[in-house]
Structures are given as structure tokens and as C-alpha cells.
Motif scaffolding. Structure first.
Motif, mmCIF file in Angstrom:
data_model
loop_
_atom_site.group_PDB
_atom_site.id
_atom_site.type_symbol
_atom_site.label_atom_id
_atom_site.label_comp_id
_atom_site.label_asym_id
_atom_site.label_seq_id
_atom_site.Cartn_x
_atom_site.Cartn_y
_atom_site.Cartn_z
ATOM 1 N N SER A 495 -5.021 -9.642 1.765
ATOM 2 C CA SER A 495 -4.386 -10.723 1.002
ATOM 3 C C SER A 495 -4.541 -10.537 -0.492
ATOM 4 C CB SER A 495 -4.972 -12.071 1.429
ATOM 5 O OG SER A 495 -6.380 -12.067 1.234
ATOM 6 N N ASN A 496 -5.667 -9.975 -0.909
ATOM 7 C CA ASN A 496 -5.907 -9.816 -2.335
ATOM 8 C C ASN A 496 -5.766 -8.363 -2.786
ATOM 9 O OD1 ASN A 496 -8.133 -8.916 -0.978
ATOM 10 N ND2 ASN A 496 -9.613 -9.642 -2.525
ATOM 11 N N ALA A 497 -5.135 -7.543 -1.973
ATOM 12 C CA ALA A 497 -4.955 -6.132 -2.345
ATOM 13 C C ALA A 497 -3.688 -5.974 -3.162
ATOM 14 C CB ALA A 497 -4.870 -5.270 -1.085
ATOM 15 N N SER A 498 -3.590 -4.861 -3.835
ATOM 16 C CA SER A 498 -2.368 -4.546 -4.565
ATOM 17 C C SER A 498 -1.244 -4.328 -3.575
ATOM 18 C CB SER A 498 -2.584 -3.298 -5.427
ATOM 19 O OG SER A 498 -2.839 -2.181 -4.591
ATOM 20 N N PRO A 499 -0.019 -4.424 -4.016
ATOM 21 C CA PRO A 499 1.103 -4.253 -3.089
ATOM 22 C C PRO A 499 1.077 -2.906 -2.369
ATOM 23 C CG PRO A 499 1.860 -5.192 -5.154
ATOM 24 C CD PRO A 499 0.410 -4.803 -5.359
ATOM 25 N N ASN A 500 0.590 -1.878 -3.026
ATOM 26 C CA ASN A 500 0.562 -0.544 -2.407
ATOM 27 C C ASN A 500 -0.779 -0.365 -1.705
ATOM 28 O OD1 ASN A 500 0.840 2.100 -1.610
ATOM 29 N ND2 ASN A 500 1.500 2.835 -3.634
ATOM 30 N N SER A 501 -0.864 -0.816 -0.441
ATOM 31 C CA SER A 501 -2.118 -0.734 0.299
ATOM 32 C C SER A 501 -2.511 0.707 0.609
ATOM 33 C CB SER A 501 -2.009 -1.534 1.599
ATOM 34 O OG SER A 501 -0.954 -1.017 2.403
ATOM 35 N N THR A 502 -1.514 1.608 0.687
ATOM 36 C CA THR A 502 -1.825 3.018 0.959
ATOM 37 C C THR A 502 -2.653 3.611 -0.158
ATOM 38 O OG1 THR A 502 0.203 3.288 2.230
ATOM 39 C CG2 THR A 502 -0.830 5.284 1.405
ATOM 40 N N VAL A 503 -2.315 3.263 -1.406
ATOM 41 C CA VAL A 503 -3.082 3.768 -2.552
ATOM 42 C C VAL A 503 -4.497 3.228 -2.508
ATOM 43 C CG1 VAL A 503 -3.243 3.777 -5.069
ATOM 44 C CG2 VAL A 503 -1.015 4.043 -3.950
ATOM 45 N N VAL A 504 -4.646 1.983 -2.160
ATOM 46 C CA VAL A 504 -5.977 1.387 -2.073
ATOM 47 C C VAL A 504 -6.805 2.095 -1.007
ATOM 48 C CG1 VAL A 504 -7.258 -0.740 -1.622
ATOM 49 C CG2 VAL A 504 -5.082 -0.832 -2.851
ATOM 50 N N PHE A 505 -6.170 2.378 0.117
ATOM 51 C CA PHE A 505 -6.874 3.064 1.204
ATOM 52 C C PHE A 505 -7.281 4.478 0.783
ATOM 53 C CE2 PHE A 505 -7.222 5.592 5.037
ATOM 54 C CZ PHE A 505 -7.894 4.762 5.916
ATOM 55 N N MET A 506 -6.366 5.201 0.112
ATOM 56 C CA MET A 506 -6.664 6.574 -0.288
ATOM 57 C C MET A 506 -7.713 6.624 -1.389
ATOM 58 S SD MET A 506 -5.058 8.281 1.837
ATOM 59 C CE MET A 506 -5.563 9.853 1.158
ATOM 60 N N ASN A 507 -7.829 5.569 -2.169
ATOM 61 C CA ASN A 507 -8.918 5.515 -3.142
ATOM 62 C C ASN A 507 -10.263 5.426 -2.433
ATOM 63 O OD1 ASN A 507 -7.177 5.641 -5.308
ATOM 64 N ND2 ASN A 507 -7.058 3.405 -5.567
ATOM 65 N N THR A 508 -10.246 4.788 -1.256
ATOM 66 C CA THR A 508 -11.478 4.653 -0.480
ATOM 67 C C THR A 508 -11.814 5.942 0.255
ATOM 68 O OG1 THR A 508 -10.870 2.337 -0.130
ATOM 69 C CG2 THR A 508 -12.656 3.219 1.220
ATOM 70 N N PHE A 509 -10.776 6.575 0.799
ATOM 71 C CA PHE A 509 -10.964 7.834 1.548
ATOM 72 C C PHE A 509 -10.043 8.906 0.962
ATOM 73 C CE2 PHE A 509 -12.020 4.448 4.514
ATOM 74 C CZ PHE A 509 -13.255 4.856 4.969
ATOM 75 N N PRO A 510 -10.465 9.565 -0.120
ATOM 76 C CA PRO A 510 -9.612 10.593 -0.739
ATOM 77 C C PRO A 510 -9.290 11.705 0.269
ATOM 78 C CG PRO A 510 -11.478 10.039 -2.146
ATOM 79 C CD PRO A 510 -11.740 9.396 -0.815
ATOM 80 N N SER A 511 -8.063 12.201 0.172
ATOM 81 C CA SER A 511 -7.615 13.250 1.095
ATOM 82 C C SER A 511 -8.009 14.624 0.560
ATOM 83 C CB SER A 511 -6.098 13.176 1.280
ATOM 84 O OG SER A 511 -5.656 14.201 2.125
ATOM 85 N N THR A 512 -8.875 15.282 1.281
ATOM 86 C CA THR A 512 -9.271 16.668 0.964
ATOM 87 C C THR A 512 -9.143 17.493 2.243
ATOM 88 O OG1 THR A 512 -11.551 15.988 1.356
ATOM 89 C CG2 THR A 512 -10.823 16.106 -0.939
#
Length: 681
Positions: A495-512
Motif C-alpha cells: 500500500s505504501n510502496a512506489s508504483p513500480n513494485s518490481t524496482v522495489v523488489f529488485m532493490n531488496t534482492f539485486p539480480s546477479t
């Protein structure tokens, strides 16, 4: 009486006049000799401007003494041993030296070359052997060609120009392209071609031995796992942080690689192959029976801990804004007592799933699926190398042999109050030397990773999900696997996340992606288990004094001879084959001819004693090249001479006993057919 002439001085006209001739002396020697038709030219003493006189020496020597001339015997048919023996000897020598060349190079193969001077000698010797082989084979072929040439000139007439080219086939290659010989002497041209091409057989053999730089290999003792050591059995139920299997496992997981192994040799680069047995994991998506267990566990998590898998959220219609999202959960009743992040595992027993744990297993729940990993015994076949300053482990073949057994054993001196203990008494527990491996990997995998239902910001102001992490798996490369970074929760916003939830998720788990070496989570867990087992080789506490002798290849090089026999066999094989064919033709020609012929000067002289030829070739008596043009087209043949007037054999003298006609080259119409076995002078 023969007419004799004296030629005018040089520069005068070519007019000849009779010279005085000694009286015939045949009456003086009639009992011991026969008439001679030989004449010689003697230079007049003191005269330099006249051509020497011709004198008859049939009865006297040049000094005037009486000569005794034996009766001329008829030609004897028969094959002399010299030519056939020579041909066979040359073939055998060629064959023997070609085999010697092969055996010599085989002996030199893989030998250290030494300095530049020593390196040159095998090539010199090989070149010499190749030259001798082709020389001997060429000698056999040329001799066979000579025998066949005499067969040709007896069989059919040829022009003098063709005869010149035929008799010079081995020295003048232009004869190979002469039209008349192509029509009348094809086999002779074939043998002549062999003579000229045999030299090619010496090109390749000497180059079949080369010098190459090879890595130095040797044998050395390398460590291997010793499963009889106390470290594998001293603590059968309890996890101890400082125990070698645990420390090595944590390091291998954090490095996402095999822990560096000790170098067995002193070299900048080295490699060796190693085979051994050890524990591993075999993982697969849960079957229907196992899925029931996963459903029970995740259902209880949702009810008691507000922790949901993606399936539970969507199917149960729970609010995404209030649910905690499960990304990772690992449990097992086989983890050692005191293992990190396993304090909640006993609660699993409350879910009524205890009967599911029969064999050593690890249960993995992601946001979308359940995975069961069985502890198994495996055979490892790996290549361990060190190159460019880095260790490289190549897993050639890791074969799963089956579940390892866990028999019950009796242990003593258990810690009071510990599981399966009786206040310090003795207790039977299940045991296997592979269990420490299960405890070690459990230390890394056990616990939960979930996303809370709130969004935070990191130190750089980037929004990321608040996460609850109770597992050491976050320090491994498993976080880069598709099951984690591409979880469906990636696109499920708060509810309080930015509109782009994918970016928020990838900030938490960077793709390497490189961190998850085998892409999928199942393969990555198995890869991690294998890396840990191989890493045990780095610890003397787990290898002890147990070693195996291995062949080790190093980066140090040495120059060695390397022999490639293919082109030697091809070159010498073809040369021997065609020389043998030529020898067969030569032997057949000797049989047909009835005698073994020679290409020597005396043989040519004997075959050209024909007054008719003297008259025809008188202007070419110097033997200059080319011959007189008018003589080139004369067709000659070897055979018994005929009397030109009466067309009968000449040279028969009944007073001299049994004699036959004279054999020589003559015009094709003036010679008869030469028949083997008949009597000739």
C-alpha cells in the motif's frame, strides 16, 4: 681383301684414296683363329695434319708380333645371377632401411631433445636414411627398366630418336612425353615415371619426427578424504560451530566456489584428476505425497505466523497489504542440535508431519513450490587445476550412488539434557560419517526469508521491502536464482510502496545471475553440496595422512621428440609398392629375353656392330647431341642380321664350326626375329 683408305688433311676436300695393305695372314693362323673384321686407326708418327691410318690387326699385335686369336664361340643363352640378385638386394635394402627409419624414430619418440646440436642429429640421420631408401629403390627400378627396354627393342622397330629417348628415360624426363613411346612402350614409360617420382618418397619421412614443447608431468601424493577419522564420528548429533566441516562449508558457500586446495607441486600452473566417494544432495520438486507435508506446514505458517506463500495469498484471498510473504523456508529433523536458525524446527513436529522424515532429507519451500533434497552417497570425478593465478575445479562426472545408510550406534558421555540423552547416560542414535555434511549444509540453508508488509528506504533513499531474514542462505549465491529474484511477489505491490513494485523488489534482492551458477535453485543447491564436499579436501583435519598417487601435469615445459608415422608409412609404402611392381616387370623381362641385359658401353657396342649402321651414322661418330636429322627417322630393331641381297642370315662359316647369325641393331627390314634358345654368334 678389305679396302682401306686414308683421309686427306684437315681443310682439304673429302676425297679418299687406297692405302697399301699388308698381305693377308689368315694362312698363318688358320688353325687357331678365324677371320677378324676389326679395324683400328693409328695416327701416323710425326704427322699432325692427317687422320690416322687404318690397319688390320687380325693376325698381329700393333708391335708386329704374331697374335693368337681363339675361335669365337657362339652366344650362350642363360640368365646370369648378377642382375636378379642386384634387383632383389636393392629391394631388401630399401625395405630394411625404411623399417630401420621407423624403428629409429619410434625409439626417439617422447625423448628429451637436449641442446640445438643434439636436436639436429635425428633429422640428419632421418634425411640420410630417406635418401638411401629411395636410392636403393631407384637402383632396383632402373635396373628393371633396363631389362624391359631390351624386351621392347627386340619386339618392335623404333626410330633412332625414339631409341635415344628410350635408353635415356632414367636420365632425361622428356622421353616420358614422346608420342611414339606412348604408343609402343607404355610400360617402359611407366617404369621411367616411377624412377623420376621415387625421389618424392624422401620428402616426408624425415619430417615425421618433430620437436614439441610438452608440459612436464610427474607423480605426487595428493590428499583424499579419510572417512575413518574421529572428526566424522566424534559428534553424531550436535552441531559445533568450530568443527572443520562447518567452517569449510560456510567458506565455500560465501565464496560461491570450492575452497582453494593445497598445491601438490611447485609450479605456477598444474592439474590432476581425482576420484573419490562423498556425500551430496539430490533435489527434486515435491511429489504428491510430499506436497501434502508442504501444504500442512505452509498452512500452519499462514495461520500462526501470518506468513504466506504466493499460492496461499492468491487462493485464500488474503490481503497483500497485511500478509508477510514467504520467499524461503528450509527445515529438517536431521539437522544437528544447536544449528543456527533451526530453533523453530521442532514446531514442525506439531504439524503432524513427523512420519514423513524417514531418510536424511532437507525440505525447501519457496514462494511457489516445494523441493525435497535427499542426502545421497556419490562418486566424484573432478579435475583440479591452478591456472592464471586461480584455482579451477571441473566436475567431470558426479554420479549418485543412492541414499547412504544411517545405522544405530551407541554413544556415551552425552551432554546432560541433550536430545536422545538420558542425563549423561548412553543412548543409541542414528549415525553415518556423512551426517556432518548434512549438518554443515543445514547451517547454511536452514531458516526463513520473508518480506514484511511494509516498505523502507535504504541509506541512498532507494525504496526496498523490509525483510525478515533468519537464514544464512542470504550470504550465498542462491539469492540470485530464478526462484528468488523472479518470484511472483516481485510484482505484488504494498500500500505504501512506489508504483513500480518490481524496482522495489529488485532493490531488496539485486539480480546477479553469475552467482547462481546453475541457474535454477534445484541445481544450485546440489552444486553447493558438491562444492562443500570437494572443499573438504582443503582441510588436513578431514584428510589426515590419507593420500593417493596421481599423475600431475605442470606448466613447466620440456622439448621432446614427437613421431607421427603416418606419412612415413605412406611415402615408403608407395615407393616400395611401385618398386616391387617394377621389379616384377624386370624379372619377367629377364625371363622373356633369356639373358640378363646390361646398359653398359660394352653391351651397346656389342649390339651395334653392324656395318650398315656404320655407314648410316658415320657423320655422328663424335656422339654429339643432337644426332644428324636424316638419321632420326630411321627405324631400328634388335635381331639377327640378314644378308641384304639374299635376305638370309649372315655370319655362318661352316669351316669354323657351329655358329649362328650375328645379332645387332639394324634397319627393321634387315633383321630377323630373335628367338630365345637359338644359336647366334
Amino acid at each position: 681383301m678389305a679396302q682401306q683408305f686414308r683421309r686427306k688433311p684437315v681443310g682439304g676436300s673429302p676425297i679418299y684414296e687406297p692405302l697399301p695393305v699388308k698381305p693377308a695372314i689368315s694362312s698363318h693362323i688358320s688353325e687357331v683363329s678365324e677371320p677378324s673384321y676389326t679395324s683400328s686407326f693409328l695416327h701416323a708418327p710425326g704427322s699432325h695434319d692427317e687422320v690416322p691410318e687404318s690397319r688390320v690387326v687380325s693376325g698381329y699385335h700393333s708391335n708386329g708380333e704374331k697374335a693368337s686369336i681363339p675361335r669365337q664361340k657362339p652366344t650362350k643363352w642363360g640368365i646370369h645371377w648378377r642382375k636378379p640378385t642386384f634387383i632383389v638386394s636393392m629391394l631388401l635394402l630399401g625395405l630394411g632401411l625404411s623399417l630401420g627409419h621407423h624403428f629409429y624414430y619410434s625409439w626417439m619418440n617422447n625423448q628429451v631433445t637436449g641442446d640445438a646440436s643434439r636436436q639436429a642429429w635425428p633429422t640428419r640421420i632421418g634425411t640420410g636414411l630417406a635418401f638411401l631408401v629411395t636410392s636403393f629403390l631407384k637402383a632396383a627400378t632402373m635396373t628393371s627398366l633396363g631389362q624391359y627396354i631390351w624386351t621392347v627393342v627386340k619386339r618392335q622397330p623404333l626410330t633412332m630418336s625414339s631409341l635415344d629417348r628410350l635408353f635415356s628415360l632414367s636420365t632425361d624426363p622428356l622421353g616420358l612425353f614422346y608420342w611414339e613411346l606412348m604408343k609402343s612402350a607404355k610400360i617402359a614409360l611407366f617404369l621411367g615415371l616411377i624412377v623420376w617420382l621415387l625421389g618424392l618418397a624422401s620428402v616426408a619421412p624425415s619430417a615425421t619426427l618433430t620437436v614439441v614443447a610438452q608440459n612436464i608431468t610427474g607423480t605426487a601424493s595428493v590428499a583424499t578424504l579419510d572417512w575413518s577419522l574421529a572428526i566424522w564420528s566424534g559428534e553424531t548429533t550436535r552441531w559445533i560451530e568450530t568443527l572443520a566441516p562447518n567452517t569449510v562449508a560456510v567458506r565455500a558457500a560465501n565464496d560461491i566456489n570450492v575452497v582453494p586446495l593445497p598445491a601438490p607441486v611447485n609450479a605456477t600452473e598444474w592439474s590432476y584428476d581425482l576420484q573419490f566417494f562423498g556425500p551430496s544432495l539430490q533435489c527434486a520438486v515435491a511429489n504428491s505425497t510430499e506436497q501434502v507435508v508442504f501444504d500442512n506446514v505452509t498452512g500452519t505458517m499462514a495461520q500462526q505466523d501470518n506468513l504466506f506463500t504466493y499460492t496461499k495469498i492468491t487462493n485464500k484471498d488474503y490481503s497483500a497489504n497485511t500478509a508477510n510473504r514467504l520467499l524461503w523456508s528450509v527445515w529438517s529433523t536431521w539437522f544437528g542440535i544447536g544449528a543456527p536458525n533451526s530453533d523453530w524446527i521442532p514446531r514442525i513436529l506439531e504439524y503432524g508431519v513427523y512420519d514423513a522424515y524417514i531418510m536424511p532429507q532437507i525440505w525447501v519451500q519457496t514462494s511457489t513450490q516445494g523441493i525435497v533434497c535427499n542426502a545421497v552417497n556419490s562418486s566424484f570425478d573432478v579435475t583440479i587445476s591452478f591456472k592464471d593465478g586461480m584455482q579451477q575445479i571441473i566436475q567431470n562426472n558426479i554420479q549418485i550412488l543412492g541414499n547412504y545408510s544411517t545405522p544405530y550406534v551407541t554413544i556415551t558421555d552425552l551432554e546432560p539434557g541433550g536430545e536422545n540423552s538420558d542425563e549423561g547416560g548412553t543412548q543409541e542414535v542414528q549415525y553415518s560419517p556423512y551426517l556432518p555434511h548434512l549438518y554443515a549444509i543445514g547451517t547454511i540453508l536452514a531458516g526463513n526469508v520473508s518480506l514484511d508488509n511494509v516498505v523502507d528506504s535504504d541509506q541512498y533513499g532507494n525504496q526496498e521491502y523490509a525483510a525478515t531474514i533468519d537464514s544464512n542462505m542470504m550470504t550465498t549465491g542462491l539469492t540470485a536464482c530464478d526462484d528468488i529474484v523472479n518470484s511472483p511477489f516481485k510484482s505484488l505491490a504494498e500500500s505504501n510502496a512506489s508504483p513500480n513494485s518490481t524496482v522495489v523488489f529488485m532493490n531488496t534482492f539485486p539480480s546477479t545471475p553469475w552467482m547462481c551458477r546453475n541457474k535454477t535453485l534445484i541445481a544450485a543447491i546440489q552444486d553447493l553440496a558438491n562444492n562443500i564436499t570437494i572443499s573438504y579436501l582443503s582441510s588436513p583435519q578431514m584428510t589426515g595422512n590419507k593420500t593417493v598417487l596421481k599423475t600431475i601435469q605442470t606448466s613447466n615445459t620440456v622439448n621432446k621428440y614427437q613421431y607421427h608415422p603416418f606419412y612415413l608409412f605412406v611415402s615408403y609404402g608407395l615407393a616400395l609398392l611401385f618398386s616391387f611392381i617394377a621389379a616384377l616387370v624386370g624379372f619377367y623381362s629377364i625371363f622373356l629375353n633369356g639373358v640378363s641385359h646390361s646398359m653398359s658401353f660394352s653391351a651397346i657396342v656389342a649390339a651395334t656392330r653392324n656395318s650398315e649402321l656404320d655407314a648410316l651414322t658415320g657423320r655422328s661418330s663424335l656422339g654429339a647431341d643432337p644426332m644428324q636429322p636424316e638419321n632420326e627417322s630411321l627405324r631400328l630393331k634388335l635381331g639377327p642380321l640378314l644378308d641384304v641381297d639374299e635376305l638370309k642370315y649372315t655370319g655362318v662359316d661352316p669351316n669354323l664350326g657351329e655358329r649362328g647369325p650375328h645379332v645387332a641393331f639394324g634397319l627393321e627390314n634387315n633383321v630377323g626375329r630373335l628367338r630365345k634358345g637359338e644359336i647366334y654368334s
